[in-house]
Design a protein around this motif. Structure first.
Motif, PDB file in Angstrom:
ATOM      1  N   ALA A  66     -46.194  17.134 -17.476  1.00 55.85           N
ATOM      2  CA  ALA A  66     -45.826  16.054 -18.029  1.00 55.85           C
ATOM      3  C   ALA A  66     -47.041  15.724 -19.501  1.00 55.85           C
ATOM      4  N   ALA A  67     -47.913  16.302 -19.568  1.00 60.41           N
ATOM      5  CA  ALA A  67     -48.984  16.332 -21.084  1.00 60.41           C
ATOM      6  C   ALA A  67     -48.812  17.453 -21.305  1.00 60.41           C
ATOM      7  N   HIS A  68     -47.660  18.346 -21.282  1.00 61.86           N
ATOM      8  CA  HIS A  68     -47.836  18.869 -22.529  1.00 61.86           C
ATOM      9  C   HIS A  68     -46.070  19.477 -23.099  1.00 61.86           C
ATOM     10  N   CYS A  69     -44.986  18.896 -22.693  1.00 63.61           N
ATOM     11  CA  CYS A  69     -44.415  18.347 -22.238  1.00 63.61           C
ATOM     12  C   CYS A  69     -43.550  17.901 -24.043  1.00 63.61           C
ATOM     13  N   LEU A  70     -42.769  18.753 -24.339  1.00 70.59           N
ATOM     14  CA  LEU A  70     -42.475  18.541 -26.121  1.00 70.59           C
ATOM     15  C   LEU A  70     -43.248  18.789 -26.719  1.00 70.59           C
ATOM     16  N   GLU A  71     -44.163  20.228 -26.444  1.00 70.45           N
ATOM     17  CA  GLU A  71     -45.247  19.707 -27.500  1.00 70.45           C
ATOM     18  C   GLU A  71     -45.254  20.439 -28.751  1.00 70.45           C
ATOM     19  N   LEU A  72     -43.861  21.464 -28.802  1.00 73.51           N
ATOM     20  CA  LEU A  72     -43.989  22.523 -29.504  1.00 73.51           C
ATOM     21  C   LEU A  72     -43.188  21.502 -30.916  1.00 73.51           C
ATOM     22  N   LEU A  73     -42.710  20.084 -30.552  1.00 73.98           N
ATOM     23  CA  LEU A  73     -41.596  19.491 -31.594  1.00 73.98           C
ATOM     24  C   LEU A  73     -42.767  19.511 -33.002  1.00 73.98           C
TER      25      LEU A  73
ATOM     26  N   ASP B 272     -45.818  13.053 -31.631  1.00 73.50           N
ATOM     27  CA  ASP B 272     -46.101  11.484 -31.326  1.00 73.50           C
ATOM     28  C   ASP B 272     -45.217  10.141 -30.956  1.00 73.50           C
ATOM     29  N   ARG B 273     -43.847  10.813 -30.618  1.00 71.61           N
ATOM     30  CA  ARG B 273     -43.470   9.213 -29.898  1.00 71.61           C
ATOM     31  C   ARG B 273     -43.163   9.683 -29.177  1.00 71.61           C
ATOM     32  N   ILE B 274     -43.255  10.391 -28.554  1.00 75.78           N
ATOM     33  CA  ILE B 274     -42.663  11.508 -26.540  1.00 75.78           C
ATOM     34  C   ILE B 274     -43.447  10.303 -25.822  1.00 75.78           C
ATOM     35  N   HIS B 275     -42.611   9.455 -25.437  1.00 76.99           N
ATOM     36  CA  HIS B 275     -43.533   8.137 -24.830  1.00 76.99           C
ATOM     37  C   HIS B 275     -43.233   7.942 -23.059  1.00 76.99           C
ATOM     38  N   ALA B 276     -44.086   7.438 -22.348  1.00 71.62           N
ATOM     39  CA  ALA B 276     -42.879   6.620 -21.290  1.00 71.62           C
ATOM     40  C   ALA B 276     -41.773   5.451 -22.167  1.00 71.62           C
ATOM     41  N   GLY B 277     -40.840   5.466 -20.986  1.00 75.33           N
ATOM     42  CA  GLY B 277     -39.939   4.331 -21.237  1.00 75.33           C
ATOM     43  C   GLY B 277     -39.051   4.739 -22.283  1.00 75.33           C
ATOM     44  N   ILE B 278     -39.233   5.746 -23.307  1.00 76.57           N
ATOM     45  CA  ILE B 278     -38.574   6.373 -24.704  1.00 76.57           C
ATOM     46  C   ILE B 278     -36.685   6.810 -23.806  1.00 76.57           C
TER      47      ILE B 278
ATOM     48  N   ARG C 288     -36.635  27.438 -16.031  1.00 77.19           N
ATOM     49  CA  ARG C 288     -37.520  26.561 -15.039  1.00 77.19           C
ATOM     50  C   ARG C 288     -36.767  25.434 -15.220  1.00 77.19           C
ATOM     51  N   GLU C 289     -36.993  24.422 -13.779  1.00 75.63           N
ATOM     52  CA  GLU C 289     -36.872  22.817 -13.608  1.00 75.63           C
ATOM     53  C   GLU C 289     -37.579  22.660 -13.810  1.00 75.63           C
ATOM     54  N   HIS C 290     -38.907  22.940 -14.182  1.00 78.99           N
ATOM     55  CA  HIS C 290     -39.860  22.275 -14.307  1.00 78.99           C
ATOM     56  C   HIS C 290     -39.745  21.346 -15.867  1.00 78.99           C
ATOM     57  N   ALA C 291     -38.891  21.200 -16.490  1.00 79.45           N
ATOM     58  CA  ALA C 291     -38.659  21.292 -17.920  1.00 79.45           C
ATOM     59  C   ALA C 291     -37.846  19.451 -17.521  1.00 79.45           C
ATOM     60  N   PRO C 292     -36.601  19.787 -17.215  1.00 83.16           N
ATOM     61  CA  PRO C 292     -36.226  17.746 -16.415  1.00 83.16           C
ATOM     62  C   PRO C 292     -37.389  17.110 -15.768  1.00 83.16           C
ATOM     63  N   LEU C 293     -38.355  18.298 -15.039  1.00 79.56           N
ATOM     64  CA  LEU C 293     -39.704  17.527 -13.734  1.00 79.56           C
ATOM     65  C   LEU C 293     -40.614  17.084 -15.173  1.00 79.56           C
ATOM     66  N   ALA C 294     -40.671  18.040 -16.425  1.00 78.73           N
ATOM     67  CA  ALA C 294     -42.013  17.137 -16.867  1.00 78.73           C
ATOM     68  C   ALA C 294     -41.030  15.849 -18.283  1.00 78.73           C
ATOM     69  N   LEU C 295     -39.831  16.122 -18.132  1.00 76.19           N
ATOM     70  CA  LEU C 295     -39.337  14.798 -19.401  1.00 76.19           C
ATOM     71  C   LEU C 295     -39.443  13.787 -17.999  1.00 76.19           C
ATOM     72  N   LYS C 296     -39.334  13.878 -16.849  1.00 77.86           N
ATOM     73  CA  LYS C 296     -39.193  13.112 -16.158  1.00 77.86           C
ATOM     74  C   LYS C 296     -40.469  12.339 -15.647  1.00 77.86           C
ATOM     75  N   ALA C 297     -41.968  13.865 -15.671  1.00 80.15           N
ATOM     76  CA  ALA C 297     -43.714  12.991 -15.600  1.00 80.15           C
ATOM     77  C   ALA C 297     -43.122  12.362 -16.913  1.00 80.15           C
TER      78      ALA C 297
ATOM     79  N   PHE D  75     -28.547  20.908 -17.606  1.00 77.19           N
ATOM     80  CA  PHE D  75     -27.957  20.272 -16.727  1.00 77.19           C
ATOM     81  C   PHE D  75     -27.956  19.992 -15.123  1.00 77.19           C
ATOM     82  N   ARG D  76     -27.364  20.779 -14.386  1.00 77.32           N
ATOM     83  CA  ARG D  76     -27.600  20.937 -12.974  1.00 77.32           C
ATOM     84  C   ARG D  76     -29.318  20.003 -12.210  1.00 77.32           C
ATOM     85  N   ASN D  77     -29.952  21.389 -13.089  1.00 81.07           N
ATOM     86  CA  ASN D  77     -30.639  20.977 -12.829  1.00 81.07           C
ATOM     87  C   ASN D  77     -31.794  19.745 -13.113  1.00 81.07           C
ATOM     88  N   GLY D  78     -31.273  18.830 -14.033  1.00 76.48           N
ATOM     89  CA  GLY D  78     -31.501  17.288 -14.405  1.00 76.48           C
ATOM     90  C   GLY D  78     -30.956  16.715 -13.540  1.00 76.48           C
ATOM     91  N   ILE D  79     -29.897  16.968 -12.970  1.00 76.04           N
ATOM     92  CA  ILE D  79     -28.618  16.283 -11.988  1.00 76.04           C
ATOM     93  C   ILE D  79     -29.296  15.991 -10.576  1.00 76.04           C
TER      94      ILE D  79
END
Lengths: 167, 429
Positions: free
Chosen positions: A37-44, A50-56, A70-79, A95-99
């Protein structure tokens, strides 16, 4: 069980957001959701990051989640607490990993018309995205059959734990 | 109802006679693959599922290849966990240390993937095995974990796009150039949720290594699988690799395709995909003049013995450009040994190359050649997304082994004919 309505501010990102951008490979030795979660989307770019927060609600262009399996991707977004991803299109494995993980995903061609930084409401049962400020409504077909059931159950694991069968 | 090769393989593994694109089927894969990146997460999910016993241990393949030899403490812990799991469940196909190699080169070499099989792998480049006439597709760790317990996977039946290659290959053109060209035509999501079915017109033959390279990158156009119909070359490749029976499927004459694409390979020269998308392919002659800091030859795309031979033919008697770091990774121990026997490693060392162990290494910015801010690399790998090989402000160009070797000598993107005037020797064709 029907999925609850979700609402939160939209954060727009572009086309082809790949899984390396969602969670860079150097963190993949970990399955710790806090670290991911801490490193999620850090390459943006810094402004969006700076706008990537919980609840968006993440609103993307085409081919969101392309690249690795890598299922770590949807996992990071969820976390990270991202409520849902609305995109013009998703790459297949993401898509399938997210679902499978119960991360709500909405594929809708009009995703690119959803404004940035606006409160939006997602109604899965009705297949509706509403922007309360402007009363604008976008509709999408709910996920059909088995795949819809998986998402409603909260993912494949939750589906099987609740007695669901793969038959 | 006429069926495609993909539909036939899915139907046979889902216990069905017919099926239609869009339908969800529950299928039983013959092979389940995961690696040191995706297996730890799957092991965690398997235990959350209350998994105690693996239904078919002999179908499971675990390969430690991404961050091995252990890059750091986190990688060491991840690998230790996979090793514990493999021992606990007495998995017969667990690869590490001197027996491991890049999974997608290792499994075919070990005879673990055969024509007509359904393969799911927690790795996006699982589609590589389509080269053997298998339906092989990348999935996630949850899918892998659930399949360990139940032996099953859910799959949506995809439509197919038929790609027919015809004509004859130019010198120094290989599978990589064909697939980069195709992806540039289709776009990175041009085959999303679809199967790419590859056919060769009369008179065109492709080596197995070229087919593996082409199937490997099907996913870069979004495809679920990239399948060749097995032929004599496939059968010859399999000799001595397996004693198991296998089924060769092929598409019915009037099977339905979403689209048919005819590609005359005679019109395709060596290609380079510019940063930061595999769909940005241009002919080498049209590539910008950039100073390269690093050249990487290897990966599940181009770490085959044929690729190393091509690179060695060009590098022979030359040295990497001053200041350029050349890294070569044979994909498996057997390929490494073969390269030693043929003197290729000697040629590479004389060219000032670093020979790295069989590993995914720098391809995904893991280790063994990560690049710094502002640096530019040319690699025979499959992805050049922003930050893929290291710093987010670094850039990666993609090519086949011939262009990579030639460019390592000059330090800029170079057509192989500028280094070697004679056409490649027959074995490199």
């Amino acid at each position: 069980m029907k999925m609850k309505k979700l609402s939160g501010p939209s954060v727009r990102v572009g086309d082809h957001i790949d899984t390396d951008t969602i969670i860079p490979a150097r963190y993949l030795s970990s399955t710790d959701s806090k670290l991911l979660a801490a490193h999620c989307l850090e390459l943006l770019d810094a402004k969006t990051r700076d706008r990537i927060h919980a609840g968006i609600v993440l609103v993307a262009g085409s081919n969101f989640g392309c690249g690795s399996s890598r299922e770590h991707a949807p996992l990071a977004l969820k976390a990270r607490g991202i409520l849902a991803v609305v995109a013009k299109s998703f790459a297949r494995i993401f898509f399938r990993n997210g679902i499978n993980l119960g991360l709500p995903l909405i594929e809708i061609p009009a995703a690119i018309e959803i404004p940035d930084g606006e409160e939006i409401e997602l109604d899965f049962a009705a297949g509706k995205i509403e922007i309360p400020a402007t009363k604008k409504v976008f509709t999408f077909p709910p996920l059909p059959g088995f795949v819809g059931e998986l998402l409603e159950a909260g993912g494949l694991l939750a589906y099987l734990k609740a007695g669901g069968k793969l038959e | 109802m006429p069926l495609t090769i993909a539909e036939k393989i899915l139907a046979s593994h889902a216990g069905k006679k017919e099926l239609r694109p869009g339908e969800i089927v529950i299928a039983e894969p013959d092979v389940l693959l995961a690696n040191d990146v995706t297996a730890p997460l799957a092991i965690k999910i398997f235990s959350e599922l209350g998994g105690k016993k693996i239904l078919h241990p002999e179908r499971v393949v675990l390969v430690l290849d991404h961050f091995t030899p252990n890059r750091d403490l986190a990688a060491a812990e991840a690998c230790a966990e996979v090793r514990r799991f493999a021992r606990e469940h007495h998995l017969p196909h667990f690869f590490e240390s001197g027996e491991t190699g890049i999974e997608h080169a290792l499994l075919p070499e070990q005879g673990l993937v055969l024509p007509g099989q359904l393969v799911i792998g927690a790795d996006s480049h699982t589609c590589t095995y389509g080269a053997l006439g298998a339906f092989a597709s990348g999935v996630g760790s949850t899918d892998f974990a659930v399949a360990l317990k139940t032996g099953q996977v859910w799959l949506k039946v995809p439509e197919s796009i038929h790609v027919i290659f015809s004509g004859s290959l130019h010198p120094w053109v290989g599978g990589k150039d064909l697939i980069l060209h195709l992806i540039s035509r289709l776009g990175v999501e041009g085959a999303n949720y679809q199967v790419l079915e590859f056919s060769l017109a009369e008179g065109l033959s492709l080596r197995m290594s070229d087919r593996f390279t082409i199937s490997n990158m099907a996913v870069e156009a979004g495809a679920k699988a990239g399948i060749f119909t097995p032929d004599r070359i496939t059968e010859e490749y399999l000799v001595g690799k397996t004693e198991k029976n296998y089924t060769i499927y092929s598409s019915d004459r009037n099977a339905a395709y979403r689209e048919t694409l005819k590609i005359d390979v005679t019109a395709i020269g060596p290609q380079v995909a510019l940063p930061s998308s595999p769909a940005n392919a241009v002919p080498v002659e049209a590539a910008p003049e950039v100073k390269l800091d690093q050249v990487v030859i290897g990966s599940c795309t181009n770490g085959w013995i044929e690729d190393l031979r091509t690179a060695a033919q060009i590098l022979a008697g030359h040295r990497a450009a001053p200041g350029l770091r050349l890294i070569i990774l044979p994909a498996t121990p057997a390929i490494y040994r073969q390269a030693l026997r043929e003197g290729l490693i000697e040629t590479f060392l004389s060219a000032r190359a670093v020979i790295a162990p069989p590993s995914c290494g720098p391809c995904l910015g893991g280790h063994l050649g990560v690049i710094a801010a502002g640096e530019q690399a040319l690699a025979t790998t499959n992805r050049n997304f922003p930050g893929r090989m290291g710093h987010p402000d670094s850039r990666v160009y993609l090519s086949g082994p011939a262009v990579a070797a030639a460019s390592a000598i000059t330090g800029k993107i170079t057509h192989p004919r500028e280094i070697v005037s004679a056409p490649p020797a027959p074995e490199a064709k």
